[in-house]
Design a protein around this motif. Structure first.
Motif, short mmCIF file in Angstrom:
data_model
loop_
_atom_site.label_atom_id
_atom_site.label_comp_id
_atom_site.label_asym_id
_atom_site.label_seq_id
_atom_site.Cartn_x
_atom_site.Cartn_y
_atom_site.Cartn_z
N SER A 1 19.46 25.43 -18.34
CA SER A 1 18.00 25.62 -18.39
C SER A 1 17.60 26.82 -19.23
O SER A 1 16.41 27.06 -19.42
CB SER A 1 17.45 25.81 -16.97
N SER A 2 18.56 27.57 -19.72
CA SER A 2 18.23 28.73 -20.55
C SER A 2 17.92 28.26 -21.95
O SER A 2 18.79 28.16 -22.79
CB SER A 2 19.41 29.69 -20.59
N ALA A 3 16.65 27.92 -22.14
CA ALA A 3 16.30 27.22 -23.37
C ALA A 3 15.96 28.12 -24.55
O ALA A 3 15.87 27.67 -25.67
CB ALA A 3 15.13 26.29 -23.11
N ALA B 1 20.00 17.36 -18.57
CA ALA B 1 19.15 18.27 -19.34
C ALA B 1 17.96 17.55 -19.97
O ALA B 1 16.97 18.17 -20.33
CB ALA B 1 19.97 18.95 -20.43
N PRO C 1 13.32 21.52 -16.22
CA PRO C 1 13.12 20.72 -17.41
C PRO C 1 11.64 20.40 -17.59
O PRO C 1 10.93 20.20 -16.60
CB PRO C 1 13.91 19.44 -17.13
N ARG D 1 17.56 23.68 -25.74
CA ARG D 1 17.96 23.30 -24.38
C ARG D 1 19.14 22.34 -24.42
O ARG D 1 20.10 22.47 -23.65
CB ARG D 1 16.78 22.63 -23.67
#
Lengths: 236, 188
Positions: A19-21, A152, B16, A94
């Motif tokens: 989730s560390s985009a 993801a 997300p 992501r």
């Protein structure tokens, strides 16, 4: 953050890592995640080739990270395109972090599975059975990486099952053909260790032969008669 | 040690992004660059499949574009005429948009699949076969998307959904047959 801490987090909750985009996160996380994936895959390769001697083990350890990384990276544009076409777009950053986190997780599992693979290969297991064992172990440790990438991509959109099937088929084909190009990992007992064998035919031309050989049918030997999916493979 | 207590190299954990709910009016691709990218994608897929070192296969590289254009040109008139003849409510322009959007999305997928086909074609003799299979897959995706789009435009126009779905299925069958016939001509 230490590599140990990252290792723990990748194993416990890879989705949090995925989730560390932010682009900055990608730059910071990519090197350690890549190191975990490559290191784990190399250990797995070492175990796969160990039954054929130290030289073959070294060759397999060098090639295994390529087999580990190349197919998922080549299929990434398709994952992104399918997500966009289905109306569930996901940013490249992501997707990239999720892929690396998944591969790092699979790399760690591969490292842990290396002794499990080494054990049967070290006791003169028949060659074709050893190859099948290796393939089954490889696919098993790679699955967590694929599920991390799949999670993801945001849910929703249209025709997602179709996209999933298309991506899975393409990835399976890529892994099979890349493994075929980079063979041998498990060397034949009668052949001297080699880094790469000459490219002959494709993975499908050999699948039938190795399956028959694994069941004790050595007719027609190993080498395919010719290449191509729809071509004649066995001499009449 | 629990995950929650770990030092946060893992930075901000974001959920997300949610998919935007479907609007009353379908959100179709209308920008020219999207269509150009889609056309380039289909061409790239054909080119990647042709890069097996066979001149004959290279000549087939534009096959996908020819099939796609052929399906649109030959099947869309039947869609518009049949739709109006059966008294459905969506405007002809929105039907054309629905078809164009579906083919644009399929072209984007083709572009995404081109690297995989390129790698497989470069390392084996499967290029031409993969080219045909890729076009079949892309075509199936496009036609399924057309059905969904036609359903959406008819619903947005306040028409009967049951009739629209049946008509879309019949038209998609016609388009698929035309596509297969053209694929046989251009790719074999």
């Amino acid at each position: 953050m230490s590599l140990f801490t990252l290792t723990t987090q990748v194993l416990r909750d890879p989705d949090a890592v995925a989730s560390s985009a932010a682009s900055a996160a990608l730059g910071r996380l990519a090197p350690p995640l890549l190191a975990l994936a490559v290191g784990g895959a190399a250990l797995f390769g070492l175990a796969a080739g160990a039954g054929s001697g130290p030289l073959q083990a070294t060759y397999a350890a060098v090639k295994m990270p390529v087999l580990f990384l190349l197919p998922p990276l080549v299929v990434l544009p398709l994952v992104h395109a399918f997500a966009e076409a289905c109306g569930a777009s996901v940013p490249w950053s992501r997707l990239s972090v999720a892929t690396l986190a998944g591969l790092a997780r699979s790399g760690l599992l591969a490292a842990a599975a290396a002794p499990v693979l080494w054990l049967p290969l070290s006791v003169e297991t028949p060659y074709h059975l050893a190859v099948l064992l290796f393939v089954a172990s490889f696919m098993t440790v790679l699955l967590p990486a694929l599920s991390t990438v799949a999670r993801a991509v945001p849910r929703g959109g249209t025709l997602r099952p179709m996209a999933l099937v298309g991506t899975a088929l393409t990835l399976g084909l890529l892994i099979a053909q890349t493994g075929w190009v980079l063979r041998p990992f498990v060397a034949r007992p009668t052949v001297a260790p080699t880094f790469l064998r000459a490219v002959e035919g494709d993975v499908f031309s050999a699948l039938g032969a190795t399956t028959r050989s694994a069941t004790g049918d050595y007719d027609d030997a190993w080498a395919p008669e010719s290449a191509g999916v729809w071509r004649e493979r066995r001499a009449e | 040690m629990s995950v929650a207590t770990l030092p946060s190299l893992i930075l901000s954990v974001e959920p997300p992004p949610a998919v935007t709910p479907a609007a009353a009016t379908p959100d179709f691709h209308t920008r020219p660059w999207v269509h150009a990218r889609a056309i380039g994608g289909v061409a790239a897929l054909g080119l990647a499949a042709g890069l097996a070192g066979q001149t004959e296969a290279l000549a087939r590289a534009p096959a996908g574009l020819a099939v796609g254009a052929g399906v649109v040109l030959l099947a869309t008139p039947a869609l518009i005429v049949g739709h109006q003849f059966l008294g459905m409510k969506a405007a002809p322009a929105s039907l054309v948009s629905a078809v164009a959007d579906a083919f644009a999305r399929a072209g984007i997928v083709a572009l995404g699949g081109a690297p995989a086909v390129l790698w497989l074609a470069a390392t084996s003799e499967m290029g031409p076969t993969l080219g045909v299979l890729g076009l079949l897959g892309i075509g199936a995706f496009a036609l399924c998307r057309v059905i969904a789009n036609l359903y959406d435009v008819e619903r947005a126009a306040g028409g009967a959904i049951e009739g629209a779905t049946g008509f879309a299925l019949v038209w998609t069958g016609l388009a698929a047959l035309i596509g297969l016939r053209l694929l046989y001509t251009f790719a074999f």
